[in-house]
Motif scaffolding. Structure first.
Motif, short mmCIF file in Angstrom:
data_model
loop_
_atom_site.label_atom_id
_atom_site.label_comp_id
_atom_site.label_asym_id
_atom_site.label_seq_id
_atom_site.Cartn_x
_atom_site.Cartn_y
_atom_site.Cartn_z
N ASN A 192 -7.50 70.45 56.05
CA ASN A 192 -8.40 70.56 57.19
C ASN A 192 -9.84 70.23 56.80
O ASN A 192 -10.58 69.57 57.54
CB ASN A 192 -8.33 71.96 57.79
CG ASN A 192 -6.99 72.23 58.45
OD1 ASN A 192 -6.32 71.31 58.91
ND2 ASN A 192 -6.61 73.50 58.51
N HIS A 407 -9.26 79.19 64.77
CA HIS A 407 -8.72 77.83 64.89
C HIS A 407 -9.28 77.13 66.13
O HIS A 407 -9.64 75.94 66.09
CB HIS A 407 -7.20 77.90 64.96
CG HIS A 407 -6.54 76.55 64.96
ND1 HIS A 407 -6.42 75.79 63.82
CD2 HIS A 407 -5.97 75.82 65.97
CE1 HIS A 407 -5.80 74.66 64.11
NE2 HIS A 407 -5.53 74.66 65.42
N LYS A 408 -9.39 77.87 67.22
CA LYS A 408 -9.95 77.31 68.44
C LYS A 408 -11.42 76.96 68.25
O LYS A 408 -11.90 75.90 68.70
CB LYS A 408 -9.78 78.31 69.57
CG LYS A 408 -10.30 77.82 70.91
CD LYS A 408 -10.07 78.86 71.99
CE LYS A 408 -10.60 78.37 73.36
NZ LYS A 408 -10.36 79.39 74.43
N ARG A 411 -11.75 73.75 66.26
CA ARG A 411 -11.41 72.58 67.07
C ARG A 411 -12.56 72.20 68.00
O ARG A 411 -12.92 71.02 68.12
CB ARG A 411 -10.15 72.88 67.88
CG ARG A 411 -9.63 71.67 68.66
CD ARG A 411 -8.31 71.94 69.34
NE ARG A 411 -8.45 72.93 70.41
CZ ARG A 411 -8.00 74.18 70.33
NH1 ARG A 411 -7.39 74.58 69.22
NH2 ARG A 411 -8.17 75.01 71.33
N ARG A 414 -15.60 70.95 65.89
CA ARG A 414 -15.37 69.61 65.34
C ARG A 414 -15.51 68.55 66.43
O ARG A 414 -16.08 67.47 66.19
CB ARG A 414 -13.98 69.57 64.71
CG ARG A 414 -13.69 68.27 63.96
CD ARG A 414 -12.31 68.34 63.32
NE ARG A 414 -12.27 69.35 62.28
CZ ARG A 414 -11.14 69.81 61.73
NH1 ARG A 414 -9.97 69.38 62.18
NH2 ARG A 414 -11.18 70.71 60.78
N GLN A 415 -14.98 68.84 67.61
CA GLN A 415 -15.08 67.89 68.71
C GLN A 415 -16.54 67.67 69.10
O GLN A 415 -16.98 66.54 69.32
CB GLN A 415 -14.28 68.39 69.92
CG GLN A 415 -12.77 68.36 69.72
CD GLN A 415 -12.01 69.03 70.85
OE1 GLN A 415 -12.61 69.68 71.71
NE2 GLN A 415 -10.68 68.88 70.85
#
Length: 466
Positions: A192, A407-408, A411, A414-415
């Motif tokens: 990751n 984890h959310k 995500r 990163r976006q």
């Protein structure tokens, strides 16, 4: 010949003299303060198969082999055999003993009579020599009771050795799988982080990121890499512990199945919850409690052994056979028998006898204190093991939610960062939190398994799975 009948009658009459046994008669304690203790020790069959509830074939094979190869269990088993022989020896002391003897004797000047000067006399003897210690005051009986209690204690300790080794194998196996899981998590985290680094590097090439951002991402990546040798060291430590428990050389274990390695790298899980039966006296499954109770029984019997020395002791010796001169003629005229009752009393040593009695009583008080302490220790260990396991399960639930949230967050961060609308520090913090939550979840899974094994261990294996 009427002599054997006379001897038999004498033996029968002496047998009627064995009446009472001095010293206290042992009674199993019914309770310790307000804690009931009326059930005798019961070795549960669950203690030797509880781990099968995990349905882990590797763990089953390791434990089956440990029960055969482990030297601590071998030693405990041999101790049971030794205690049994000691009991047989003590128990046989109440029976007559005898030897078959045959001898030759030559002597000169057997008396002071001048007529015996320079006369050499030779003779032969053959027959059975018998001796019997009459247990007038129960000394032999009490010694036999003590030996029997020691035998029962040795048997309890043998079962306990099996339970302890099973628990140690299970815990070491959990350590091994836990290290594997943390290693796997670290490798996933590396993957990751490398994805995040690729994003930073692409933005750097496009002039949208700085060298500082790339350096910070590299620092986090190398931090994860630095932990991998520690997990590999934990693997080696667990492997060494298992090898020792199975009496094998280092490196001989092969725990991984290449065809199903993903399954084998998971920690064992119960399919059903642990069942605690309300009102069940789990103390009867505790080998340490039962062992200290048997030690108390043995020390109580030793008081009677010491007390018996206050009274006279009676022993009977006898001979039945043939005596002959130098011609070695064995016939009815050379038949011989003798009976020699002996009464002895340690009247001049009663001070030492009383000292031994007081010493035995002190040993009994020590054994009673040890027994009582073992009861309270057992109760607290059982209670603590349940509470710790439940707390560990609660931690697992919370950390699972934390991992999902982390984890959310990664995500989303990163976006946003990839789209140019997010801050690099937000991505870095989100990545760091996800790494920590993943590793903490792996640690908690291992901790929960270890504490579950601890429940079986502290409850003496006498616990069910619903």
């Amino acid at each position: 010949m009427k002599v054997p009948f006379k001897l038999a009658a004498l033996v029968l009459m002496a047998g009627t003299l064995t009446a009472c046994a001095v010293g206290p008669d042992y009674q199993v304690p019914e309770q310790v303060k307000d804690v009931p203790f009326s059930s005798p020790y019961q070795h549960s069959n669950l203690a030797l198969n509880w781990w099968q509830a995990f349905d882990d074939q590797v763990l089953n094979q390791l434990i089956d082999k440990a029960l055969v190869e482990n030297r601590t269990i071998t030693q405990a088993r041999a101790n049971v055999g030794r205690a049994y022989l000691d009991f047989r020896d003590a128990d046989n002391n109440g029976l007559p003993t005898g030897t078959i003897d045959s001898g030759y004797q030559a002597y000169e000047n057997s008396t002071l009579d001048p007529s015996d000067d320079d006369i050499v006399t030779r003779g032969y003897s053959t027959g059975i020599s018998l001796s019997w210690d009459i247990d007038l005051f129960g000394k032999i009986q009490r010694a036999s009771e003590a030996a029997q209690a020691n035998l029962q204690q040795a048997d309890i300790l043998w079962h306990d050795a099996q339970l302890q080794i099973i628990s140690q194998v299970a815990i070491s196996y959990g350590d091994y799988r836990g290290a594997q899981l943390r290693l796997k998590v670290a490798q996933e985290n590396l993957s990751n982080l490398e994805q995040s680094r690729a994003i930073v590097l692409a933005r750097l090439d496009a002039g949208m990121a700085s060298e500082l951002e790339l350096a910070r991402m590299d620092a986090q990546l190398y931090e994860v890499k630095a932990n991998i040798p520690a997990y590999e060291s934990q693997l080696q430590t667990a492997d060494a512990a298992l090898s020792s428990l199975l009496a094998q050389r280092p490196g001989q274990l092969a725990l991984d199945d290449s065809k199903n390695s993903l399954h084998l790298k998971q920690l064992p899980q119960l399919q059903k919850p642990v069942a605690i039966v309300q009102g069940e006296n789990y103390l009867r499954y505790r080998a340490d409690v039962a062992s200290s109770e048997r030690a108390l029984a043995a020390s109580t019997a030793q008081i009677g052994v010491a007390t018996a020395d206050l009274y006279p002791s009676l022993s009977i010796g006898g001979f039945l056979g043939f005596l002959s001169g130098s011609g070695l003629s064995l016939n009815s005229s050379s038949q011989s028998w003798s009976v020699a009752p002996t009464l002895s009393w340690k009247a001049a040593d009663l001070g030492s006898v009383r000292a031994r009695i007081n010493s035995a009583k002190a040993s009994s008080r020590m054994a009673l204190a040890d027994f009582e302490q073992s009861v309270f220790t057992a109760l607290n260990e059982m209670s603590l093991s349940l509470k710790n396991y439940n707390l560990s399960r609660q931690q697992e639930i919370m950390i699972a939610h934390q991992r999902e949230a982390s984890h959310k967050a990664v995500r989303i961060a990163r976006q946003r960062y990839n789209a140019g609308s997010g801050e690099f520090l937000d991505l870095l913090d989100a990545e760091r939190e996800l790494l920590r939550s993943r590793d903490q979840q792996a640690q908690l899974e291992q901790q929960t398994f270890t504490r579950l094994v601890g429940i079986y261990k502290t409850f003496g294996g006498g616990i069910n799975v619903l």
